[in-house]
Design a protein around this motif. Structure first.
Motif, mmCIF file in Angstrom:
data_model
loop_
_atom_site.group_PDB
_atom_site.id
_atom_site.type_symbol
_atom_site.label_atom_id
_atom_site.label_comp_id
_atom_site.label_asym_id
_atom_site.label_seq_id
_atom_site.Cartn_x
_atom_site.Cartn_y
_atom_site.Cartn_z
ATOM 1 N N SER A 35 18.595 44.013 -11.702
ATOM 2 C CA SER A 35 19.895 44.585 -11.344
ATOM 3 C C SER A 35 21.023 44.189 -12.285
ATOM 4 C CB SER A 35 20.271 44.169 -9.914
ATOM 5 O OG SER A 35 20.436 42.758 -9.825
ATOM 6 N N SER A 36 20.873 43.068 -12.997
ATOM 7 C CA SER A 36 22.019 42.565 -13.767
ATOM 8 C C SER A 36 21.788 42.471 -15.277
ATOM 9 C CB SER A 36 22.424 41.175 -13.245
ATOM 10 O OG SER A 36 21.377 40.241 -13.421
ATOM 11 N N VAL A 37 20.540 42.582 -15.718
ATOM 12 C CA VAL A 37 20.259 42.457 -17.148
ATOM 13 C C VAL A 37 19.598 43.737 -17.652
ATOM 14 C CG1 VAL A 37 19.106 41.129 -18.955
ATOM 15 C CG2 VAL A 37 19.945 39.955 -16.902
ATOM 16 N N LYS A 38 20.275 44.433 -18.527
ATOM 17 C CA LYS A 38 19.719 45.658 -19.093
ATOM 18 C C LYS A 38 18.795 45.309 -20.260
ATOM 19 C CE LYS A 38 23.733 48.464 -17.847
ATOM 20 N NZ LYS A 38 24.818 49.349 -18.342
ATOM 21 N N LEU B 187 16.935 33.474 -13.068
ATOM 22 C CA LEU B 187 17.080 34.665 -12.239
ATOM 23 C C LEU B 187 15.832 34.945 -11.409
ATOM 24 C CD1 LEU B 187 18.534 37.043 -14.979
ATOM 25 C CD2 LEU B 187 19.839 35.889 -13.183
ATOM 26 N N TYR C 116 17.747 33.635 -20.681
ATOM 27 C CA TYR C 116 17.416 33.982 -19.303
ATOM 28 C C TYR C 116 16.016 33.447 -19.002
ATOM 29 C CZ TYR C 116 21.200 37.423 -19.755
ATOM 30 O OH TYR C 116 22.401 38.043 -19.972
ATOM 31 N N THR D 228 20.327 30.754 -17.737
ATOM 32 C CA THR D 228 20.528 31.622 -16.582
ATOM 33 C C THR D 228 19.176 31.890 -15.933
ATOM 34 O OG1 THR D 228 22.436 32.666 -17.636
ATOM 35 C CG2 THR D 228 21.429 33.831 -15.783
ATOM 36 N N GLU E 294 17.329 40.006 -9.371
ATOM 37 C CA GLU E 294 18.558 39.748 -10.130
ATOM 38 C C GLU E 294 18.407 40.197 -11.578
ATOM 39 O OE1 GLU E 294 20.213 35.788 -7.724
ATOM 40 O OE2 GLU E 294 18.858 35.575 -9.451
#
Length: 209
Positions: A73-76, A66, A45, A64, A70
């Protein structure tokens, strides 16, 4: 992401890593070629300045890229094994690695935009080739003079009959260029459709042109 471990060169096999852009945009661009160090990772990422996102998404489709929203919201955090600031990749690269990427190409422009710029600029007074210039450096106010050159010193060069010169200078320089052209009888182009500070993707296409 402070709870995610800093990567120190461990094997990235089956691991995920977050690379964080740092310092200025130029630094992130300069260190981007080192992203190939991470080719063995399961997932990479990248969190750059948002003005660079379309450039990185086009140029590095295997990574990826971001925005901050993003990422949140999308990667913990518990799905990440490592993180690293992009500038810190230097210390983990061998001399041979640096040599192997010395001439590698990193960034891909929007070729349709580049072609359009070239057609437009080359049709201007039937010039044979295009040269982009910038003459004012950035950074702290006290350092700018040491990173800049007076535009008037370019006069002889800019009068070359076969070359169309284009300003790649960021900042509000349109009045400076208009005054300069008027005084010198030159035709240095300032393209108002390009604003490097707001839209670096379009500027990249202009540089390619």
């Amino acid at each position: 992401v402070t709870e995610v471990s800093l990567w120190s060169g461990e094997s990235l096999s089956d691991k995920s890593i977050l690379v964080i852009g740092e310092q200025g945009i130029g630094d992130t661009l300069m260190f981007a070629r080192l992203l190939s160090l991470l080719s063995g990772a399961k997932k990479v990422y990248l969190l750059p300045d948002e003005r660079l996102i379309p450039i990185f998404r086009r140029s590095f489709p295997d990574i990826t890229t971001l925005t901050t929203s993003e990422l949140l919201s999308s990667v913990k955090p518990n799905s990440l094994d490592y993180q690293i600031p992009i500038g810190s990749l230097c210390r983990l690269a061998s001399t041979s690695f640096h040599d192997s990427i010395a001439t590698s190409r990193c960034f891909l422009p929007d070729t349709k935009k580049s072609d359009a710029f070239r057609r437009s600029y080359l049709s201007h007074k039937d010039k044979k080739f295009i040269v982009g210039i910038s003459w004012i450096g950035g950074g702290r106010k006290d350092r700018i003079p040491a990173k800049s050159i007076d535009l008037h010193l370019w006069a002889d060069l800019l009068s070359h009959p076969d070359a169309q010169f284009i300003s790649l200078q960021y900042g509000d320089v349109s009045k400076i260029i208009n005054t300069y052209n008027s005084q010198r009888g030159l035709d240095l182009i300032h393209d108002p459709s390009v604003n490097p500070l707001a839209d670096m993707d379009t500027w990249l296409s202009q540089v390619q042109a």
